[in-house]
Design an enzyme around this catalytic site. Structure first.
Site, mmCIF file in Angstrom:
data_model
loop_
_atom_site.group_PDB
_atom_site.id
_atom_site.type_symbol
_atom_site.label_atom_id
_atom_site.label_comp_id
_atom_site.label_asym_id
_atom_site.label_seq_id
_atom_site.Cartn_x
_atom_site.Cartn_y
_atom_site.Cartn_z
ATOM 1 N N GLY A 50 0.836 -1.141 -0.321
ATOM 2 C CA GLY A 50 -0.210 -0.298 0.340
ATOM 3 C C GLY A 50 0.723 1.385 0.051
ATOM 4 O O GLY A 50 1.627 0.859 0.329
ATOM 5 N N GLN A 55 2.950 10.288 1.861
ATOM 6 C CA GLN A 55 4.017 9.467 1.961
ATOM 7 C C GLN A 55 5.173 9.989 0.942
ATOM 8 O O GLN A 55 6.491 9.609 0.884
ATOM 9 C CB GLN A 55 3.997 7.610 2.223
ATOM 10 C CG GLN A 55 3.281 7.694 3.056
ATOM 11 C CD GLN A 55 3.212 6.577 3.098
ATOM 12 O OE1 GLN A 55 2.102 5.474 2.537
ATOM 13 N NE2 GLN A 55 4.559 5.357 4.008
ATOM 14 N N CYS A 103 5.857 0.074 7.461
ATOM 15 C CA CYS A 103 5.553 1.351 6.812
ATOM 16 C C CYS A 103 6.576 1.547 6.608
ATOM 17 O O CYS A 103 8.092 1.232 6.593
ATOM 18 C CB CYS A 103 5.220 2.099 8.559
ATOM 19 S SG CYS A 103 4.634 4.090 7.622
ATOM 20 N N LEU A 104 6.734 2.875 4.776
ATOM 21 C CA LEU A 104 7.447 2.532 4.102
ATOM 22 C C LEU A 104 8.258 3.941 4.574
ATOM 23 O O LEU A 104 9.273 4.147 4.473
ATOM 24 C CB LEU A 104 7.356 2.867 2.602
ATOM 25 C CG LEU A 104 6.387 1.474 1.589
ATOM 26 C CD1 LEU A 104 5.835 1.907 0.764
ATOM 27 C CD2 LEU A 104 7.225 0.259 2.370
ATOM 28 N N HIS A 145 -4.842 1.404 7.444
ATOM 29 C CA HIS A 145 -3.153 1.956 7.343
ATOM 30 C C HIS A 145 -3.601 3.433 7.010
ATOM 31 O O HIS A 145 -2.401 4.449 7.127
ATOM 32 C CB HIS A 145 -2.599 1.074 7.499
ATOM 33 C CG HIS A 145 -0.514 1.386 7.436
ATOM 34 N ND1 HIS A 145 0.142 0.568 8.569
ATOM 35 C CD2 HIS A 145 0.086 2.263 6.640
ATOM 36 C CE1 HIS A 145 1.161 1.483 8.161
ATOM 37 N NE2 HIS A 145 0.821 1.984 6.853
ATOM 38 N N GLU A 146 -3.482 3.080 5.613
ATOM 39 C CA GLU A 146 -3.540 3.901 4.489
ATOM 40 C C GLU A 146 -3.797 5.344 5.018
ATOM 41 O O GLU A 146 -3.969 6.607 4.690
ATOM 42 C CB GLU A 146 -3.930 3.983 3.338
ATOM 43 C CG GLU A 146 -2.861 2.887 2.716
ATOM 44 C CD GLU A 146 -1.390 2.895 2.939
ATOM 45 O OE1 GLU A 146 -0.435 3.733 2.867
ATOM 46 O OE2 GLU A 146 -0.418 1.213 2.713
ATOM 47 N N HIS A 149 -2.879 7.698 7.421
ATOM 48 C CA HIS A 149 -1.909 7.963 6.241
ATOM 49 C C HIS A 149 -2.506 9.685 6.528
ATOM 50 O O HIS A 149 -2.018 11.138 6.193
ATOM 51 C CB HIS A 149 -1.520 7.862 5.625
ATOM 52 C CG HIS A 149 -0.057 6.497 6.214
ATOM 53 N ND1 HIS A 149 1.086 7.010 6.341
ATOM 54 C CD2 HIS A 149 0.502 5.537 5.321
ATOM 55 C CE1 HIS A 149 1.822 6.442 6.769
ATOM 56 N NE2 HIS A 149 1.203 5.280 6.419
HETATM 57 O O1 K1U Z 1 1.797 2.664 4.465
HETATM 58 C C1 K1U Z 1 2.381 2.078 3.631
HETATM 59 O O2 K1U Z 1 3.673 2.537 4.474
HETATM 60 C C2 K1U Z 1 3.303 0.618 3.379
HETATM 61 C C3 K1U Z 1 2.608 -0.437 4.123
HETATM 62 C C4 K1U Z 1 1.512 -0.691 4.306
HETATM 63 C C5 K1U Z 1 1.104 -2.008 5.390
HETATM 64 C C6 K1U Z 1 1.762 -2.998 6.075
HETATM 65 C C7 K1U Z 1 1.665 -4.072 6.865
HETATM 66 C C8 K1U Z 1 0.650 -3.969 7.106
HETATM 67 C C9 K1U Z 1 -0.378 -2.729 6.665
HETATM 68 C C10 K1U Z 1 -0.292 -1.764 6.059
HETATM 69 C C11 K1U Z 1 3.630 -1.695 3.536
HETATM 70 O O3 K1U Z 1 3.611 -2.313 2.807
HETATM 71 S S1 K1U Z 1 5.094 -1.735 4.840
HETATM 72 C C12 K1U Z 1 5.540 -3.741 3.681
HETATM 73 C C13 K1U Z 1 5.042 -4.699 3.543
HETATM 74 O O4 K1U Z 1 4.782 -5.296 2.980
HETATM 75 C C14 K1U Z 1 4.346 -6.043 5.256
HETATM 76 C C15 K1U Z 1 4.910 -5.067 5.882
HETATM 77 C C16 K1U Z 1 4.308 -5.966 7.468
HETATM 78 C C17 K1U Z 1 3.586 -7.611 7.010
HETATM 79 C C18 K1U Z 1 3.497 -7.376 5.649
HETATM 80 C C19 K1U Z 1 3.716 -6.406 4.271
HETATM 81 ZN ZN ZN Z 2 2.703 3.387 6.026
#
Ligand code: K1U
Ligand code: ZN
Length: 161
Positions: A50, A55, A103-104, A145-146, A149
């Site tokens: 996501g 971001q 989170c990125l 989560h998004e 943000h």
């Molecule tokens: O919004 C962002 O920072 C992207 C984020 C989205 C997200 C991941 C996990 C749970 C909720 C929202 C990421 O993509 S973090 C990287 C990722 O692929 C990941 C991290 C933890 C668990 C599963 C995937």
């Molecule tokens: Zn995030």
């Protein structure tokens, strides 16, 4: 791969703002297509599931949700990326679950966050067509989560135990 954008990191002001709505005039615009294209490329390059416009330093209500199976959520559905403009979570289930998030914009930190199991979200696509979608599990977690943000909230402010 398309244009890659720099990703704001925890502590930067843009991540704490309430993002503004996309106006009628911005739907169907070249600028919105280019923004979402670049957000998508940036999300893929960083291996995200996501991304939200703040971001990439754009304080506007635009997110992309792209669930796929991963080591934490092996049963997550593989979704084609959904671009959501002005998303609104109009309903959340009372039932919640604890799941790991990253989170990125927060490097090298993961943690457990309690989120609603199921949500209903209203949003517009790039043309301005309205959609209503019910999601559960990992895709519902990503949307929550998004949308956080867009409201200036990072998952580290919601960590459980
Ligand atoms: O919004 C962002 O920072 C992207 C984020 C989205 C997200 C991941 C996990 C749970 C909720 C929202 C990421 O993509 S973090 C990287 C990722 O692929 C990941 C991290 C933890 C668990 C599963 C995937
Ligand atoms: Zn995030």
């Amino acid at each position: 791969m398309g244009t890659l954008l720099p990703v704001a990191q925890k502590g930067e002001g843009v991540l704490a703002l309430k993002a503004s709505v996309i106006s009628q005039a911005e739907f169907n615009s070249q600028w919105l297509y280019q923004l979402t294209e670049a957000m998508h490329a940036t999300m893929l390059e960083r291996n995200g599931v996501g991304i939200a416009a703040p971001q990439v330093y754009i304080s506007k209500r635009v997110i992309i949700v792209a669930s796929k199976p991963n080591p934490r959520y092996p049963d997550a559905p593989e979704m084609s990326p959904i671009i959501m403009i002005n998303p609104e979570i109009v309903w959340m289930s009372e039932q919640e679950n604890l799941g790991e998030e990253g989170c990125l914009s927060v490097q090298n930190e993961r943690g457990s966050v309690r989120r609603a199991n199921e949500i209903q979200v209203h949003y517009f696509d790039l043309d301005g067509t309205k959609f209503e979608l019910r999601l559960s599990g990992f895709p519902a977690r990503i949307v929550q989560h998004e949308v956080d943000h867009l409201n200036g909230i990072l998952f580290v402010e919601r960590l459980s135990e």
